[in-house]
Design an enzyme around this catalytic site. Sequence first.
Site, PDB file in Angstrom:
ATOM      1  N   ARG A 290      -1.583  81.843  40.952  1.00 58.64           N
ATOM      2  CA  ARG A 290      -2.601  82.780  40.644  1.00 58.64           C
ATOM      3  C   ARG A 290      -2.273  83.812  39.524  1.00 58.64           C
ATOM      4  O   ARG A 290      -2.208  85.229  39.674  1.00 58.64           O
ATOM      5  CB  ARG A 290      -2.562  83.806  42.135  1.00 58.64           C
ATOM      6  CG  ARG A 290      -3.089  83.157  43.138  1.00 58.64           C
ATOM      7  CD  ARG A 290      -3.119  84.061  44.591  1.00 58.64           C
ATOM      8  NE  ARG A 290      -1.937  84.124  44.872  1.00 58.64           N
ATOM      9  CZ  ARG A 290      -1.464  84.987  45.859  1.00 58.64           C
ATOM     10  NH1 ARG A 290      -2.292  85.896  46.545  1.00 58.64           N
ATOM     11  NH2 ARG A 290      -0.188  85.230  46.255  1.00 58.64           N
TER      12      ARG A 290
ATOM     13  N   LYS B 208     -23.299  85.582  47.068  1.00 56.88           N
ATOM     14  CA  LYS B 208     -22.646  84.410  46.996  1.00 56.88           C
ATOM     15  C   LYS B 208     -23.287  83.418  45.998  1.00 56.88           C
ATOM     16  O   LYS B 208     -24.498  83.176  46.224  1.00 56.88           O
ATOM     17  CB  LYS B 208     -22.584  83.866  48.569  1.00 56.88           C
ATOM     18  CG  LYS B 208     -21.729  84.728  49.539  1.00 56.88           C
ATOM     19  CD  LYS B 208     -20.338  84.586  49.329  1.00 56.88           C
ATOM     20  CE  LYS B 208     -19.501  85.549  50.297  1.00 56.88           C
ATOM     21  NZ  LYS B 208     -19.411  84.989  51.339  1.00 56.88           N
TER      22      LYS B 208
ATOM     23  N   ILE C 254     -14.793  99.128  58.987  1.00 54.87           N
ATOM     24  CA  ILE C 254     -15.082  97.701  59.475  1.00 54.87           C
ATOM     25  C   ILE C 254     -14.013  97.010  59.969  1.00 54.87           C
ATOM     26  O   ILE C 254     -13.966  95.820  60.465  1.00 54.87           O
ATOM     27  CB  ILE C 254     -15.612  96.990  58.055  1.00 54.87           C
ATOM     28  CG1 ILE C 254     -16.927  97.705  57.440  1.00 54.87           C
ATOM     29  CG2 ILE C 254     -15.993  95.612  58.275  1.00 54.87           C
ATOM     30  CD1 ILE C 254     -17.952  97.799  58.739  1.00 54.87           C
TER      31      ILE C 254
ATOM     32  N   ARG D  61      -9.808  88.564  43.614  1.00 53.60           N
ATOM     33  CA  ARG D  61      -9.863  88.257  44.883  1.00 53.60           C
ATOM     34  C   ARG D  61      -9.797  86.943  45.216  1.00 53.60           C
ATOM     35  O   ARG D  61     -10.534  86.165  44.998  1.00 53.60           O
ATOM     36  CB  ARG D  61     -10.932  89.008  45.649  1.00 53.60           C
ATOM     37  CG  ARG D  61     -11.223  88.481  47.100  1.00 53.60           C
ATOM     38  CD  ARG D  61      -9.942  89.169  47.919  1.00 53.60           C
ATOM     39  NE  ARG D  61     -10.281  88.809  49.357  1.00 53.60           N
ATOM     40  CZ  ARG D  61      -9.279  88.919  50.373  1.00 53.60           C
ATOM     41  NH1 ARG D  61      -7.976  89.185  49.981  1.00 53.60           N
ATOM     42  NH2 ARG D  61      -9.588  88.875  51.541  1.00 53.60           N
ATOM     43  N   CYS D  62      -8.529  86.480  45.756  1.00 50.79           N
ATOM     44  CA  CYS D  62      -8.285  85.023  46.185  1.00 50.79           C
ATOM     45  C   CYS D  62      -8.003  84.896  47.525  1.00 50.79           C
ATOM     46  O   CYS D  62      -7.519  85.635  48.298  1.00 50.79           O
ATOM     47  CB  CYS D  62      -6.989  84.366  45.485  1.00 50.79           C
ATOM     48  SG  CYS D  62      -7.137  84.538  43.732  1.00 50.79           S
TER      49      CYS D  62
ATOM     50  N   GLU E 104     -23.888  82.437  54.236  1.00 54.61           N
ATOM     51  CA  GLU E 104     -23.508  81.479  53.394  1.00 54.61           C
ATOM     52  C   GLU E 104     -23.665  79.970  53.999  1.00 54.61           C
ATOM     53  O   GLU E 104     -23.492  79.025  53.145  1.00 54.61           O
ATOM     54  CB  GLU E 104     -22.126  81.818  52.901  1.00 54.61           C
ATOM     55  CG  GLU E 104     -20.852  81.657  53.565  1.00 54.61           C
ATOM     56  CD  GLU E 104     -19.588  82.142  52.936  1.00 54.61           C
ATOM     57  OE1 GLU E 104     -18.675  81.371  52.945  1.00 54.61           O
ATOM     58  OE2 GLU E 104     -19.752  83.240  52.404  1.00 54.61           O
TER      59      GLU E 104
ATOM     60  N   CYS F 156     -21.488  90.230  55.707  1.00 54.89           N
ATOM     61  CA  CYS F 156     -21.184  90.709  54.038  1.00 54.89           C
ATOM     62  C   CYS F 156     -22.361  90.000  53.356  1.00 54.89           C
ATOM     63  O   CYS F 156     -22.642  88.824  53.551  1.00 54.89           O
ATOM     64  CB  CYS F 156     -20.057  90.333  53.671  1.00 54.89           C
ATOM     65  SG  CYS F 156     -18.581  90.885  54.064  1.00 54.89           S
TER      66      CYS F 156
ATOM     67  N   HIS G 212     -15.935  97.231  47.351  1.00 56.41           N
ATOM     68  CA  HIS G 212     -15.343  96.512  46.204  1.00 56.41           C
ATOM     69  C   HIS G 212     -15.206  96.943  44.783  1.00 56.41           C
ATOM     70  O   HIS G 212     -15.068  96.480  43.682  1.00 56.41           O
ATOM     71  CB  HIS G 212     -16.260  95.099  45.887  1.00 56.41           C
ATOM     72  CG  HIS G 212     -16.538  94.374  47.210  1.00 56.41           C
ATOM     73  ND1 HIS G 212     -17.273  94.543  48.388  1.00 56.41           N
ATOM     74  CD2 HIS G 212     -15.716  93.200  47.756  1.00 56.41           C
ATOM     75  CE1 HIS G 212     -16.873  93.746  49.215  1.00 56.41           C
ATOM     76  NE2 HIS G 212     -16.072  92.840  48.862  1.00 56.41           N
TER      77      HIS G 212
END
Length: 761
Positions: free
Chosen positions: A16, A120, A439, A523-524, A613, A651, A702
């Site tokens: 990463r 997405k 949330i 973001r991973c 998704e 989301c 975000h």
Amino acid sequence: MTTVHNLGFPRIGAKRELKFALESYWKGEASRDQLKALGAQLRQRHWQNQQDLDFVPVGDFAFYDQVLDMSFTLGNLPERVRDFHGDALDNYFRVARGRSAQSTEHAACCGGVAAGEMTKWFDTNYHYIVPEFAADTTFKLDASRLVEQLAEARAQGVRAKPVIVGPVTYLALGKAKDDSDKLALLSRLLPVYADLLTTLAAQGVEWVQIDEPVLVTELAPEWQDAFRTAYAALARGPVKLLLATYFGQLQENLSLVAELPVQGVHLDAINARQEVAALIAKLPAGRVVSLGVINGRNIWKTDLDGVLDWLEPVAKQLGERLWIAPSCSLLHVPVDLNSEQKLDADVKSWLAFALQKLDELKVLAVALRQGRDAAKDALSANRAAIEARRNSPRVHNPAVKAAVDKITRVLGERQNAYGVRAPKQSALLKLPAFPTTTIGSFPQTAEIRHARSQFKAGALDATGYKQVMQAEIERSVREQEALGLDVLVHGEAERNDMVEYFGEQLQGYAFSQFGWVQSYGSRCVKPPILFGDISRPNAMTVEWIQYAQSLTAKPMKGMLTGPVTILNWSFVRDDQPRSVSCYQLALAIREEVLDLERAGISVIQIDEAALREGLPLRRAQWQEYLDWAVESFRITANGVRDETQIHTHMCYSEFNDIIKSIADMDADVITIETSRSDMELLDAFDNFKYPNEIGPGVYDIHSPNIPTQDHIVQLMRKAAERIPQERLWVNPDCGLKTRQWAEVIPALTNMVAAAKTLRGQ
């Protein structure tokens, strides 16, 4: 000779490295030159990893997102960032996340701007920045990124195949901010693409991979015509085009693809295996056929014998016209299985990460070029692994299968309808108008990460770890009480990830150490590996939630991840239907819901962030998926009493086309993302009277930008135009795990103040 190539490689690095470099740069701790140097090092390493391929992708590396890269290549920058100073990378990050680096260079003049909308990438868990269009949008080529990377590749001796997003997919993925016709921009866009291809040819490029995944979706006639127009124009260019499709089947678009004047076509033979023969039959003589024969989206070893059984006749028919590759970019899988030293040995023997998938391609190439005997050792080892997994008793649990067979519709029914439940919940919870909540997660502080690391390393015992987590939970509760929030959360300090945390406590899951994949930007996520039948040995969250509730008189939400999201955010077994795995998860999480209720928790949130998704890419297949996905949620949620309030969170869910299915979930409250779209997602409620309560997100978590009180009030007024105000909640878009307390406190202060303003009005 069969040609071997790749469509794209994971960009984040095996450890990463890109994530940490980006975050260091954004904090002002590293320079722009240091960030760019790290990018060059990663590209060099990744090309070295792929050096045995006949063609290596170039341009698949991005500092944030490949679609955003394409917007900058095409000169399509939102007007709000055009007047800022700094180099292109500054504007790039402003569009991606609302601001560039946190440094004195930009502090005075370049505060936050509205970040680009994010959604997405088809049916994956990867997010892209949505291109923005208007009737007066113009395009201007900036090929510097690709030219620089081609020069690097040339210096390394790489046989480069540049990768770009195709013009029709680029328009289809974007959003017209003024409701103009996106297709009207095609005539302005195509000359820039033509100039780009000419520029690439001048760099010595022979082949360009031009990605058009929108071809696996249902296209209106005008969009099909757009493909004909676009490729008639681009066919005059000086390079060969490999038109790449992936993630699904071409179906009615197969004939369209076959007629396009390109030199090669890539077909996802994992999802569209049955279309291989038809595509070959329709393509003109001499056209290259690239087949995606290794799954680029999952991590199971490929049954190489099975692939060769159907691929050998194709190779004999096509000869040197046959190319083989993964089905799609390897962006969606981790980098290297050899990094895993603690992964369960049996499960590890069944897996292949990106580098191992490239090794599988090489074995197939040897077998096709020289015969199976030339690869007999590798094929024998592969065969043994496939058989071991197929017959493993660890994969199959008869008791779980029997429980799924006993599922009936009654299991998913609440005792009474929402209209009966709502007054009971109101009497119990005693919430004000426009109730406020969050949330679920609060910042994962350095203290939390340090304690988790020490606990995993054995330097901190279970008692010490529990004490640290309880202290962080108490901090979250006290902060929320001070802010004046109405329904509290425990902050999820003990959770490493909203899916992995649950998977670690369920039978049928395994976990990697380094199986990271990019979700967006820095973001991973590390998806758990669902390898067998699922069951829940013990309660997973009850002790933590009970402790949090003991600290306050306000309602405390029990926080769970729903079965559809756990499924969609896992690497899922491919030896049974996804619906069966989802029902298994639903039964397991249902037990947790009932345990929370028995523990006195009166509000339970079951997140289904990934519901949308999982939709098939073709609408004709949606209902089948929605039927079992919604039923799985209902099985999970609906065993509770009327007085227990069920929430769910979603989301980036554009609801217009699935709003009835969302209503069918029958959650008492849904919370959704709406702030980046300026409440546009609520258009779904114009023509559909949503029957239950809803919290449209008003704080874009975000972005580091802090929303003002007035902005939140304005967003909620827009929401109240569509939804009765007595059924509206006020909340952020998503969990606050990735933010800092210094950002969270002022943002939530403004959110609570906005709710009080709304009550007063």
